[in-house]
Design an enzyme around this catalytic site. Structure first.
Site, PDB file in Angstrom:
ATOM      1  N   GLY A 172      -6.734 -26.693  13.659  1.00 22.52           N
ATOM      2  CA  GLY A 172      -7.574 -27.298  12.929  1.00 22.52           C
ATOM      3  C   GLY A 172      -7.226 -28.282  13.380  1.00 22.52           C
ATOM      4  CB  SER A 231      -4.806 -35.052   1.519  1.00 27.67           C
ATOM      5  OG  SER A 231      -6.154 -34.397   1.170  1.00 27.67           O
ATOM      6  CB  THR A 239      -9.241 -30.052  -1.059  1.00 24.44           C
ATOM      7  OG1 THR A 239      -8.415 -30.478   0.032  1.00 24.44           O
ATOM      8  CG2 THR A 239      -9.593 -28.577  -0.309  1.00 24.44           C
ATOM      9  CB  THR A 276      -9.518 -31.493   5.612  1.00 26.59           C
ATOM     10  OG1 THR A 276     -10.422 -31.798   5.569  1.00 26.59           O
ATOM     11  CG2 THR A 276      -8.211 -31.413   6.595  1.00 26.59           C
ATOM     12  N   GLY A 331      -8.410 -26.674  -3.422  1.00 20.56           N
ATOM     13  CA  GLY A 331      -9.738 -27.462  -3.747  1.00 20.56           C
ATOM     14  C   GLY A 331     -10.297 -27.411  -5.294  1.00 20.56           C
ATOM     15  CE  LYS A 356     -13.124 -31.514   7.118  1.00 23.80           C
ATOM     16  NZ  LYS A 356     -12.084 -31.696   5.963  1.00 23.80           N
ATOM     17  CB  CYS A 379      -6.578 -31.363  -3.062  1.00 21.25           C
ATOM     18  SG  CYS A 379      -7.050 -32.624  -2.203  1.00 21.25           S
TER      19      CYS A 379
END
Length: 179
Positions: free
Chosen positions: A53, A132, A170, A8, A164, A41, A167
């Site tokens: 996290g 990631s 994400t 994530t 976001g 998370k 990636c």
């Protein structure tokens, strides 16, 4: 071929006595299947004094989270000692060694990255990232910390949105917690 669950982006920032930790909500199976878009998370533990996290395989992450929470309780909230003891267990316990996850833990004064190899890393500049999309979020946060007066929460939010948009593992469905 075993499908690897990728998840994530988690980022934490310490700034001006405040702590913020956030993550996206995407859980991806393999290279192309989004399994869930709104996973949470990030957790507050120890009477809402510590943020945790996690990234990696979900069941593994929850196992590590539970073990870490036990360490925190046993050490009365001492984050550094709990992190070191957790890393020792992670490194020496056969079962834990096989878990594929990482933890980012923080309070308003310190932060640590706990890895499956038994590492306890205290990041520089008051920024921690895992997952990631971590490198993208880290680059964004470093620029924002160095060049703005944004709050810890604002830096986390902007960095997660940047990650976001770059990636593929994400998304921009964010969860952010503060201390």
């Amino acid at each position: 071929m075993k499908n690897k669950i990728r998840a994530t982006t988690v980022i934490g920032v310490l700034r001006d006595g405040k702590a913020a930790l956030g993550s996206d909500g995407q859980v991806t199976l393999g290279q192309s299947i989004v399994m869930k878009g709104n996973a949470k998370k990030i957790r507050k533990i120890y009477n809402n004094q510590i943020l945790v996290g996690f990234a990696g395989a979900t069941a593994d992450a929850f196992t590590l989270l539970q073990r870490f929470e036990e360490k925190v309780e046993a050490n009365r909230g001492n984050l550094a000692k709990s992190s070191i003891e957790m890393a020792k267990d992670w490194r020496t316990d056969r079962y834990l060694r096989r878990l594929e996850a990482m933890l980012a833990v923080m309070n308003t004064k310190e932060m640590y990255l706990l890895s499956g190899t038994g590492d306890v890393i205290e990041p520089e500049e008051g920024i921690i990232t895992i997952g990631s999309g971590g490198p993208y979020a880290l680059a964004a946060a470093q620029a924002l910390v160095r060049n703005t007066s944004l709050s810890a929460r604002e830096i986390v939010e902007k960095s997660l949105n940047i990650a976001g948009n770059i990636c593929i593992f994400t998304n921009t469905n964010l969860t952010i917690e503060e201390l």
